[in-house]
Design an enzyme around this catalytic site. Structure first.
Site, PDB file in Angstrom:
ATOM      1  N   ARG A 139       4.663   3.130  -0.364  1.00 16.53           N
ATOM      2  CA  ARG A 139       5.523   2.171  -1.066  1.00 16.53           C
ATOM      3  C   ARG A 139       6.413   2.889  -2.070  1.00 16.53           C
ATOM      4  O   ARG A 139       5.975   3.820  -2.748  1.00 16.53           O
ATOM      5  CB  ARG A 139       4.652   1.146  -1.808  1.00 16.53           C
ATOM      6  CG  ARG A 139       4.182   0.037  -0.922  1.00 16.53           C
ATOM      7  CD  ARG A 139       3.122  -0.809  -1.540  1.00 16.53           C
ATOM      8  NE  ARG A 139       3.242  -1.007  -2.987  1.00 16.53           N
ATOM      9  CZ  ARG A 139       2.452  -1.792  -3.696  1.00 16.53           C
ATOM     10  NH1 ARG A 139       1.484  -2.462  -3.101  1.00 16.53           N
ATOM     11  NH2 ARG A 139       2.606  -1.920  -4.985  1.00 16.53           N
TER      12      ARG A 139
ATOM     13  N   LYS B 137      -7.056  -3.428  -5.601  1.00 18.27           N
ATOM     14  CA  LYS B 137      -6.980  -4.894  -5.514  1.00 18.27           C
ATOM     15  C   LYS B 137      -6.547  -5.384  -4.124  1.00 18.27           C
ATOM     16  O   LYS B 137      -7.078  -6.364  -3.623  1.00 18.27           O
ATOM     17  CB  LYS B 137      -5.942  -5.413  -6.527  1.00 18.27           C
ATOM     18  CG  LYS B 137      -6.537  -6.220  -7.607  1.00 18.27           C
ATOM     19  CD  LYS B 137      -5.552  -6.682  -8.652  1.00 18.27           C
ATOM     20  CE  LYS B 137      -4.359  -5.838  -8.901  1.00 18.27           C
ATOM     21  NZ  LYS B 137      -3.085  -6.380  -8.514  1.00 18.27           N
TER      22      LYS B 137
ATOM     23  N   ARG C 169      -2.175   6.268  -1.381  1.00 23.05           N
ATOM     24  CA  ARG C 169      -2.137   4.949  -0.738  1.00 23.05           C
ATOM     25  C   ARG C 169      -1.041   4.862   0.325  1.00 23.05           C
ATOM     26  O   ARG C 169       0.072   5.346   0.130  1.00 23.05           O
ATOM     27  CB  ARG C 169      -1.898   3.883  -1.815  1.00 23.05           C
ATOM     28  CG  ARG C 169      -1.844   2.479  -1.270  1.00 23.05           C
ATOM     29  CD  ARG C 169      -2.143   1.473  -2.314  1.00 23.05           C
ATOM     30  NE  ARG C 169      -1.022   1.249  -3.211  1.00 23.05           N
ATOM     31  CZ  ARG C 169      -1.032   0.323  -4.164  1.00 23.05           C
ATOM     32  NH1 ARG C 169      -2.102  -0.413  -4.370  1.00 23.05           N
ATOM     33  NH2 ARG C 169       0.013   0.167  -4.942  1.00 23.05           N
TER      34      ARG C 169
ATOM     35  N   ARG D  94       4.873   1.351 -14.190  1.00 19.22           N
ATOM     36  CA  ARG D  94       4.009   0.210 -13.837  1.00 19.22           C
ATOM     37  C   ARG D  94       2.739   0.187 -14.679  1.00 19.22           C
ATOM     38  O   ARG D  94       2.270  -0.875 -15.082  1.00 19.22           O
ATOM     39  CB  ARG D  94       3.645   0.268 -12.352  1.00 19.22           C
ATOM     40  CG  ARG D  94       4.818  -0.085 -11.464  1.00 19.22           C
ATOM     41  CD  ARG D  94       4.527   0.283 -10.039  1.00 19.22           C
ATOM     42  NE  ARG D  94       3.493  -0.538  -9.454  1.00 19.22           N
ATOM     43  CZ  ARG D  94       2.762  -0.170  -8.405  1.00 19.22           C
ATOM     44  NH1 ARG D  94       2.929   0.994  -7.859  1.00 19.22           N
ATOM     45  NH2 ARG D  94       1.852  -0.983  -7.921  1.00 19.22           N
TER      46      ARG D  94
ATOM     47  N   ARG E  38       0.854 -12.260 -14.084  1.00 17.69           N
ATOM     48  CA  ARG E  38       0.912 -10.890 -14.609  1.00 17.69           C
ATOM     49  C   ARG E  38       1.242 -10.884 -16.085  1.00 17.69           C
ATOM     50  O   ARG E  38       1.237  -9.833 -16.719  1.00 17.69           O
ATOM     51  CB  ARG E  38       1.983 -10.142 -13.855  1.00 17.69           C
ATOM     52  CG  ARG E  38       1.440  -8.904 -13.125  1.00 17.69           C
ATOM     53  CD  ARG E  38       2.574  -8.191 -12.606  1.00 17.69           C
ATOM     54  NE  ARG E  38       2.453  -7.001 -11.896  1.00 17.69           N
ATOM     55  CZ  ARG E  38       2.288  -6.884 -10.594  1.00 17.69           C
ATOM     56  NH1 ARG E  38       2.038  -7.925  -9.861  1.00 17.69           N
ATOM     57  NH2 ARG E  38       2.349  -5.708 -10.043  1.00 17.69           N
TER      58      ARG E  38
HETATM   59  P1  AMP Z   1       2.435  -5.499  -6.654  1.00 24.80           P
HETATM   60  O1  AMP Z   1       2.417  -5.347  -5.173  1.00 24.80           O
HETATM   61  O2  AMP Z   1       1.639  -6.687  -7.121  1.00 24.80           O
HETATM   62  O3  AMP Z   1       2.063  -4.242  -7.374  1.00 24.80           O
HETATM   63  O4  AMP Z   1       3.949  -5.842  -7.053  1.00 24.80           O
HETATM   64  C1  AMP Z   1       5.004  -4.934  -6.788  1.00 24.80           C
HETATM   65  C2  AMP Z   1       6.132  -5.190  -7.774  1.00 24.80           C
HETATM   66  O5  AMP Z   1       6.628  -6.536  -7.612  1.00 24.80           O
HETATM   67  C3  AMP Z   1       5.751  -5.087  -9.243  1.00 24.80           C
HETATM   68  O6  AMP Z   1       5.785  -3.762  -9.705  1.00 24.80           O
HETATM   69  C4  AMP Z   1       6.825  -5.960  -9.879  1.00 24.80           C
HETATM   70  O7  AMP Z   1       8.059  -5.286  -9.921  1.00 24.80           O
HETATM   71  C5  AMP Z   1       6.964  -7.090  -8.889  1.00 24.80           C
HETATM   72  N1  AMP Z   1       6.015  -8.204  -9.173  1.00 24.80           N
HETATM   73  C6  AMP Z   1       5.065  -8.679  -8.342  1.00 24.80           C
HETATM   74  N2  AMP Z   1       4.422  -9.724  -8.890  1.00 24.80           N
HETATM   75  C7  AMP Z   1       4.976  -9.906 -10.114  1.00 24.80           C
HETATM   76  C8  AMP Z   1       4.710 -10.818 -11.179  1.00 24.80           C
HETATM   77  N3  AMP Z   1       3.741 -11.753 -11.097  1.00 24.80           N
HETATM   78  N4  AMP Z   1       5.472 -10.705 -12.307  1.00 24.80           N
HETATM   79  C9  AMP Z   1       6.442  -9.787 -12.403  1.00 24.80           C
HETATM   80  N5  AMP Z   1       6.723  -8.883 -11.448  1.00 24.80           N
HETATM   81  C10 AMP Z   1       5.991  -8.942 -10.297  1.00 24.80           C
END
Ligand code: AMP
Length: 253
Positions: A193, A42, A160, A204, A121
């Protein structure tokens, strides 16, 4: 200066900050949401779509990672909770995520459009986004759902690498930088990361299944969902997404 260099300051640091190169006003800005399990590609698609659609890439994960880099003492209690959840691979509470997004409503109203990545989400977040957009007189154009088998997802996540500065995303074999561990775009170091570690990945994926996959039903019911097969090169996937977006817009016109 190209849009890829927009520092998204207003999104990453909040409304008190000003973006270095705000997107130009577009006649028909695209306002879209990206869905897909972690590792589906994504982030890469968001970068490619940003160049094609001239819209800003708005990732809530990037907001929390930017907060994390400020350190505990500079953060509000809610943001500290958010960072702790992120480190553990758990979802941040809806109420905190929604505060973060509401504070940044200017980015949703931006006349260059937006590509939301990682938000919404949960169904509750999707309902809140619908409400915020309605209040602002904005309409969501489409939701791209990137779909990939689980074994390919795991392979993508473990390789990644992300730029510590501009957040560009690479893959050790699939999309390597020209110089190992150095970002092609800005020359800064790449890193893995914290939430791409195996134990976080497992949590996740579970969170995604439980909380986020119901969103596909939510957006299907609103006739906004476009399923995109996420196999092949990033460019091929992006071409598929662009074709689906154009077809959806043409159908609605
Ligand atoms: P991502 O980069 O989108 O995978 O986000 C990394 C982490 O940030 C996720 O694993 C969550 O802990 C937190 N996070 C990001 N966006 C959200 C969201 N919309 N709702 C809840 N947690 C989020």
């Amino acid at each position: 200066m190209s849009i890829a260099q927009n520092d998204r300051a207003a999104w990453l640091r909040g409304p008190a900050a000003t973006c270095s190169t705000p997107p130009a006003k577009l006649e028909k800005p695209w306002r879209i949401v990206l869905l897909g399990a972690p590792g589906v590609g994504k982030g890469t698609q968001a970068q490619l779509l940003m160049q094609n659609l001239k819209a800003c890439h708005l990732s809530t994960g990037d907001v929390f990672r930017a907060a994390k880099s400020l350190g505990d003492k500079a953060l509000t209690p809610a943001m500290n909770v958010a960072v702790a959840c992120m480190k553990a691979g758990r979802l941040v509470p809806d109420v905190t995520v929604l505060d973060v997004v509401r504070e940044r409503v200017g980015c949703l109203k931006c006349e260059g459009g937006f590509i939301l990545d990682g938000f919404p989400r949960t169904v509750l977040q999707a309902e809140a986004l619908e409400q915020i957009m309605r209040e602002q007189g904005l309409v969501l154009d489409a939701v791209l759902d990137f779909v990939l088998p689980i074994d390919q997802i795991v392979a993508r996540l473990s390789g990644r690498r992300t730029c510590s500065n501009c957040k560009a995303v690479y893959h050790v074999t699939g999309r390597p930088p020209k110089v190992e561990n150095v970002c092609d775009a800005c020359g800064k170091a790449l890193f893995q990361r914290e939430d791409d570690r195996p134990e976080s990945i497992r949590i996740r994926m579970q969170a995604y299944e439980e909380s986020t996959s119901p969103l596909t039903r939510f957006y299907k019911a609103r006739q906004l969902l476009l399923s995109i097969e996420a196999t092949g090169s990033p460019e091929e996937i992006c071409d598929r997404a662009m074709a689906a977006l154009e077809a959806a817009r043409a159908q609605r016109a």
